[in-house]
Scaffold this motif. Structure first.
Motif, PDB file in Angstrom:
ATOM      1  N   PHE A  41       9.019   7.253  -2.737  1.00  0.00           N
ATOM      2  CA  PHE A  41       7.611   7.389  -2.797  1.00  0.00           C
ATOM      3  C   PHE A  41       6.738   6.789  -1.669  1.00  0.00           C
ATOM      4  O   PHE A  41       5.623   6.984  -1.490  1.00  0.00           O
ATOM      5  CB  PHE A  41       7.198   7.035  -3.999  1.00  0.00           C
ATOM      6  CG  PHE A  41       7.368   7.929  -5.038  1.00  0.00           C
ATOM      7  CD1 PHE A  41       6.680   9.331  -4.975  1.00  0.00           C
ATOM      8  CD2 PHE A  41       8.235   7.947  -6.116  1.00  0.00           C
ATOM      9  CE1 PHE A  41       6.953  10.372  -5.941  1.00  0.00           C
ATOM     10  CE2 PHE A  41       8.344   9.064  -6.928  1.00  0.00           C
ATOM     11  CZ  PHE A  41       7.773  10.066  -6.984  1.00  0.00           C
ATOM     12  N   PRO A 158       2.934  -2.139 -11.501  1.00  0.00           N
ATOM     13  CA  PRO A 158       1.402  -1.531 -11.667  1.00  0.00           C
ATOM     14  C   PRO A 158       0.881  -1.498 -10.339  1.00  0.00           C
ATOM     15  O   PRO A 158       0.076  -0.492 -10.088  1.00  0.00           O
ATOM     16  CB  PRO A 158       0.935  -2.557 -12.684  1.00  0.00           C
ATOM     17  CG  PRO A 158       1.759  -3.447 -13.130  1.00  0.00           C
ATOM     18  CD  PRO A 158       2.991  -3.270 -12.297  1.00  0.00           C
ATOM     19  N   ARG A 159       1.078  -2.380  -9.515  1.00  0.00           N
ATOM     20  CA  ARG A 159       0.456  -2.565  -8.180  1.00  0.00           C
ATOM     21  C   ARG A 159       1.278  -1.552  -7.251  1.00  0.00           C
ATOM     22  O   ARG A 159       0.422  -0.761  -6.589  1.00  0.00           O
ATOM     23  CB  ARG A 159       0.508  -3.903  -7.513  1.00  0.00           C
ATOM     24  CG  ARG A 159      -0.592  -4.902  -7.914  1.00  0.00           C
ATOM     25  CD  ARG A 159      -0.018  -5.536  -9.145  1.00  0.00           C
ATOM     26  NE  ARG A 159      -1.214  -6.276  -9.625  1.00  0.00           N
ATOM     27  CZ  ARG A 159      -1.052  -6.897 -10.951  1.00  0.00           C
ATOM     28  NH1 ARG A 159       0.195  -6.727 -11.639  1.00  0.00           N
ATOM     29  NH2 ARG A 159      -1.993  -7.554 -11.446  1.00  0.00           N
ATOM     30  N   LEU A 160       2.419  -1.399  -7.192  1.00  0.00           N
ATOM     31  CA  LEU A 160       3.164  -0.301  -6.461  1.00  0.00           C
ATOM     32  C   LEU A 160       2.730   1.096  -6.869  1.00  0.00           C
ATOM     33  O   LEU A 160       2.510   1.839  -5.894  1.00  0.00           O
ATOM     34  CB  LEU A 160       4.634  -0.576  -6.638  1.00  0.00           C
ATOM     35  CG  LEU A 160       5.638  -1.467  -5.801  1.00  0.00           C
ATOM     36  CD1 LEU A 160       6.645  -1.623  -6.684  1.00  0.00           C
ATOM     37  CD2 LEU A 160       5.551  -1.323  -4.341  1.00  0.00           C
ATOM     38  N   LEU A 161       2.554   1.107  -7.991  1.00  0.00           N
ATOM     39  CA  LEU A 161       1.956   2.434  -8.554  1.00  0.00           C
ATOM     40  C   LEU A 161       0.450   2.761  -8.017  1.00  0.00           C
ATOM     41  O   LEU A 161       0.302   3.785  -7.645  1.00  0.00           O
ATOM     42  CB  LEU A 161       1.836   2.464 -10.276  1.00  0.00           C
ATOM     43  CG  LEU A 161       2.285   3.534 -11.008  1.00  0.00           C
ATOM     44  CD1 LEU A 161       3.446   4.363 -10.501  1.00  0.00           C
ATOM     45  CD2 LEU A 161       2.395   3.391 -12.476  1.00  0.00           C
ATOM     46  N   ALA A 162      -0.308   1.894  -8.011  1.00  0.00           N
ATOM     47  CA  ALA A 162      -1.753   1.941  -7.817  1.00  0.00           C
ATOM     48  C   ALA A 162      -1.861   2.275  -6.131  1.00  0.00           C
ATOM     49  O   ALA A 162      -2.603   3.252  -5.770  1.00  0.00           O
ATOM     50  CB  ALA A 162      -2.613   0.781  -8.266  1.00  0.00           C
ATOM     51  N   GLY A 164       0.602   3.431  -4.235  1.00  0.00           N
ATOM     52  CA  GLY A 164       1.379   4.563  -3.876  1.00  0.00           C
ATOM     53  C   GLY A 164       0.728   5.870  -4.366  1.00  0.00           C
ATOM     54  O   GLY A 164       0.419   6.835  -3.502  1.00  0.00           O
ATOM     55  N   PHE A 165      -0.144   5.754  -5.388  1.00  0.00           N
ATOM     56  CA  PHE A 165      -1.016   6.906  -5.787  1.00  0.00           C
ATOM     57  C   PHE A 165      -2.211   7.062  -5.035  1.00  0.00           C
ATOM     58  O   PHE A 165      -2.526   8.290  -4.467  1.00  0.00           O
ATOM     59  CB  PHE A 165      -1.405   6.430  -7.341  1.00  0.00           C
ATOM     60  CG  PHE A 165      -2.331   7.594  -8.097  1.00  0.00           C
ATOM     61  CD1 PHE A 165      -1.962   8.662  -8.291  1.00  0.00           C
ATOM     62  CD2 PHE A 165      -3.682   7.102  -8.124  1.00  0.00           C
ATOM     63  CE1 PHE A 165      -2.692   9.738  -8.897  1.00  0.00           C
ATOM     64  CE2 PHE A 165      -4.490   8.179  -8.764  1.00  0.00           C
ATOM     65  CZ  PHE A 165      -4.007   9.414  -9.068  1.00  0.00           C
ATOM     66  N   ASP A 166      -2.866   6.213  -4.510  1.00  0.00           N
ATOM     67  CA  ASP A 166      -4.092   6.342  -3.605  1.00  0.00           C
ATOM     68  C   ASP A 166      -4.333   4.988  -2.835  1.00  0.00           C
ATOM     69  O   ASP A 166      -4.837   4.019  -3.428  1.00  0.00           O
ATOM     70  CB  ASP A 166      -5.388   6.866  -4.635  1.00  0.00           C
ATOM     71  CG  ASP A 166      -6.396   7.165  -3.677  1.00  0.00           C
ATOM     72  OD1 ASP A 166      -6.454   6.914  -2.356  1.00  0.00           O
ATOM     73  OD2 ASP A 166      -7.673   7.219  -4.112  1.00  0.00           O
ATOM     74  N   GLY A 168      -5.905   4.460  -0.491  1.00  0.00           N
ATOM     75  CA  GLY A 168      -7.436   4.219  -0.019  1.00  0.00           C
ATOM     76  C   GLY A 168      -8.447   3.654  -1.152  1.00  0.00           C
ATOM     77  O   GLY A 168      -9.221   2.806  -0.678  1.00  0.00           O
ATOM     78  N   SER A 169      -7.746   3.631  -2.277  1.00  0.00           N
ATOM     79  CA  SER A 169      -8.623   3.090  -3.533  1.00  0.00           C
ATOM     80  C   SER A 169      -8.343   1.893  -3.960  1.00  0.00           C
ATOM     81  O   SER A 169      -8.788   1.240  -4.838  1.00  0.00           O
ATOM     82  CB  SER A 169      -8.734   4.249  -4.576  1.00  0.00           C
ATOM     83  OG  SER A 169      -9.562   5.428  -4.414  1.00  0.00           O
ATOM     84  N   ARG A 171      -7.784  -1.011  -2.624  1.00  0.00           N
ATOM     85  CA  ARG A 171      -8.889  -2.414  -2.566  1.00  0.00           C
ATOM     86  C   ARG A 171      -9.817  -2.451  -3.501  1.00  0.00           C
ATOM     87  O   ARG A 171     -10.006  -3.473  -4.023  1.00  0.00           O
ATOM     88  CB  ARG A 171      -9.320  -2.166  -1.161  1.00  0.00           C
ATOM     89  CG  ARG A 171      -9.852  -3.637  -0.701  1.00  0.00           C
ATOM     90  CD  ARG A 171     -10.636  -3.503   0.614  1.00  0.00           C
ATOM     91  NE  ARG A 171     -11.617  -4.619   0.455  1.00  0.00           N
ATOM     92  CZ  ARG A 171     -11.760  -5.596   1.359  1.00  0.00           C
ATOM     93  NH1 ARG A 171     -10.950  -5.365   2.500  1.00  0.00           N
ATOM     94  NH2 ARG A 171     -12.465  -6.420   1.537  1.00  0.00           N
ATOM     95  N   GLY A 172     -10.543  -1.164  -3.659  1.00  0.00           N
ATOM     96  CA  GLY A 172     -11.453  -1.006  -4.887  1.00  0.00           C
ATOM     97  C   GLY A 172     -11.027  -1.561  -6.165  1.00  0.00           C
ATOM     98  O   GLY A 172     -11.745  -1.750  -7.181  1.00  0.00           O
ATOM     99  N   LEU A 173      -9.518  -1.215  -6.328  1.00  0.00           N
ATOM    100  CA  LEU A 173      -9.080  -1.893  -7.762  1.00  0.00           C
ATOM    101  C   LEU A 173      -8.702  -3.066  -7.684  1.00  0.00           C
ATOM    102  O   LEU A 173      -7.740  -3.588  -8.548  1.00  0.00           O
ATOM    103  CB  LEU A 173      -7.959  -0.898  -7.952  1.00  0.00           C
ATOM    104  CG  LEU A 173      -8.177   0.638  -8.096  1.00  0.00           C
ATOM    105  CD1 LEU A 173      -7.200   1.368  -8.256  1.00  0.00           C
ATOM    106  CD2 LEU A 173      -9.159   0.974  -9.438  1.00  0.00           C
TER     107      LEU A 173
END
Lengths: 275, 249
Positions: A41, A158-162, A164-166, A168-169, A171-173
């Motif tokens: 992924f 959870p961080r790998l998921l975030a 990999g998902f997007d 660009g976003s 950092r905002g998370l």
């Protein structure tokens, strides 16, 4: 009849040599299958293959000097990573091209060293693996790898998921994509170092890419995908060892073939399961 | 108290500022349309609000957390995550790096999905949702972040009329709960229904209530040659702006 089948099944593990190899293959399957899902992924398959090939000179030099292969592999990885980073900066050369040139150069250098007169026999083991030559140290390393890797993947999940998902976003998370990337690359380097001695320089990528790609075809969520990839890698590893034992084929190559076959089976099974 | 205050703000990427003369005060409960051509400074403003860019001049005071609702096409649709998985990501910013979201975080995410009307879609794979549903999942993720300031990046792009209505209603409700919404958009007509408009074209052209701010000179200064007059009946004789491109990066 039944006795014959049981014998056929039990024969490969009759000796300690076979049982150790089995344990090693199971451990590497668990680690490679799970890590491979993230490799797939994060589009790291090419990087994984490049790193595996490029650390060959390190292994050969270690074999020549009688040093531990792990040490040689680690130095080889460092040199390869630096060379790739530098090649990526050469103007007018694309990143992919730079990586390809570095990898081919290092791999060629490794083969050249291995074919020199004073090299002890054993280049084959470095290229194609030596499943049956597993030492206690190898087993301990593989066990350690599984514990560290699965632990790290659980924490990072959870961080790998975030990321990999997007990306660009992220950092905002509150997730730093660079740190997550670095952690994943570190785990990949560690896994390659341990697995390369058993599965070989040329074939090690199979355990990372094939079961994960197969699991991706059959699952809809990350957690089941990780579990299925690990299970497929272990199954294929064991199947490869049966093939090797009974057909007299090279162990590393048989395992690699079985791993790739798991992808073929998954691709065929998918339309049936989707009904 | 104002949630966002810009005072003589200028921002750039190291060289000359690409956005300057920005002055506004955004109150809780306001929906602010951020209008402007591609490269006019909408993304630059958002990145400054998020703290990714530092003001070259002036100041930008942000009172409270900010959360982004990105364009849905920036996320990977082949990724094996459910709507709930995506909403849970909103909880990560408040957890230390070694902590995994647990039952409490999943409950919050579940409530946020219910809030945006997707209670029955929790288990659906993100990529299998419609465009409008995906956009609302990303709104839910921002709600999980519990931010009083929401930045929405062209949320209506690619939505059909029914989905757009649904999102419009949701945005009105979120604002009514005391949040400030900054909505980057190309649709001037839609912006007329909101509380404030902020027109950017390398600098702030206008800020204020739509009726007062959206004058013909302001639109010309904002969009330049991109402006097209369509005096058609359905739009009640308003000036309709058709931007040359629908995406900005």
């Amino acid at each position: 009849m039944l006795a014959a089948v049981l014998d056929w099944l039990a024969d490969p593990w009759a000796q300690a040599l076979g049982r150790r190899a089995l344990l090693e293959v199971v451990l590497l399957g668990l680690a490679g299958g799970a890590l491979g899902c993230w490799v797939v992924f994060y589009d790291l398959a090419y990087s994984a293959e490049s790193l595996a090939h490029a650390l060959l000179p390190g292994l050969v030099v270690a074999a020549l000097l009688g040093l531990p292969l792990l040490l040689g592999g680690a130095v080889g990885l460092l040199v390869a990573a630096l060379a790739v980073a530098l090649a990526g900066r050469v103007e007018g050369v694309g990143r992919d091209t730079g990586v390809a040139v570095v990898v081919t150069t290092l791999f060629g250098l490794g083969v050249l060293l291995a074919l020199s007169a004073e090299t002890p026999a054993g280049l084959q083991d470095l290229l194609f693996g030596d499943v049956l030559g597993v030492s206690d140290t190898d087993l301990a390393l593989a066990g350690g790898l599984v514990v560290v890797l699965l632990g790290a993947l659980a924490v990072l999940h959870p961080r790998l998921l975030a990321v990999g998902f997007d990306r660009g976003s992220a950092r905002g998370l509150g997730v730093r994509a660079g740190v997550v990337d670095a952690a994943l690359l570190l785990l990949l380097a560690g896994a390659l170092l341990v697995a390369v001695q058993c599965l070989g320089n040329l074939l090690v990528v199979a355990v990372l890419v094939a079961p994960a790609s197969a699991a991706r075809l059959l699952t809809r969520r990350m957690a089941p995908m990780l579990a299925l990839a690990g299970a497929l890698a272990v199954l294929a590893g064991v199947a490869g060892m049966y093939l090797s034992y009974h057909a007299g084929t090279a162990a590393g190559a048989s395992i690699a073939l079985a791993l790739v076959a798991s992808y073929g089976v998954a691709a065929l099974a998918r339309p049936l399961l989707a009904r | 108290m104002s949630l966002l205050v810009a005072d003589g703000l200028a921002v750039g990427y190291g060289g000359a500022p690409v956005l300057r003369d920005v002055r506004f005060a955004i109150e809780p409960g306001e929906r602010v349309a951020v209008l402007g051509p591609n490269g006019g400074g909408k993304t630059t403003l958002f990145r400054t609000v998020l703290g990714e860019l530092v003001p070259a001049e002036g100041r930008l005071d942000v009172h409270g957390r900010c959360a982004v609702v990105p364009q849905t096409e920036r996320s990977r649709l082949d990724f094996p995550v459910s709507a709930l998985d995506v909403a849970v990501m909103g909880a990560l910013s408040r957890l230390p790096w070694w902590r995994r979201p647990g039952r409490a975080e999943r409950a919050t995410a579940s409530a946020a999905l219910a809030r945006v009307g997707l209670a029955d879609r929790e288990g659906t794979t993100f990529g299998d949702l419609s465009g409008g549903q995906r956009q609302r999942v990303l709104v839910a993720r921002a709600l999980v972040q519990d931010a009083p300031v929401l930045l929405l990046d062209e949320p209506f792009t690619g939505l059909d009329a029914a989905s757009a209505d649904r999102l419009e209603t949701l945005m009105r409700e979120l604002a009514a709960e005391g949040r400030a919404l900054l909505i980057a958009t190309h649709d001037v007509e839609q912006a007329r229904a909101w509380d404030r408009v902020l027109c950017l074209n390398g600098r702030q052209v206008a800020y204020g209530a739509p009726a007062a701010a959206l004058t013909r000179p302001v639109l010309e200064a904002t969009y330049g040659t991109d402006i097209v007059d369509l005096e058609c009946v359905e739009h009640g004789g308003h000036t309709v702006v058709l931007p040359a491109h629908h995406h900005h990066h």
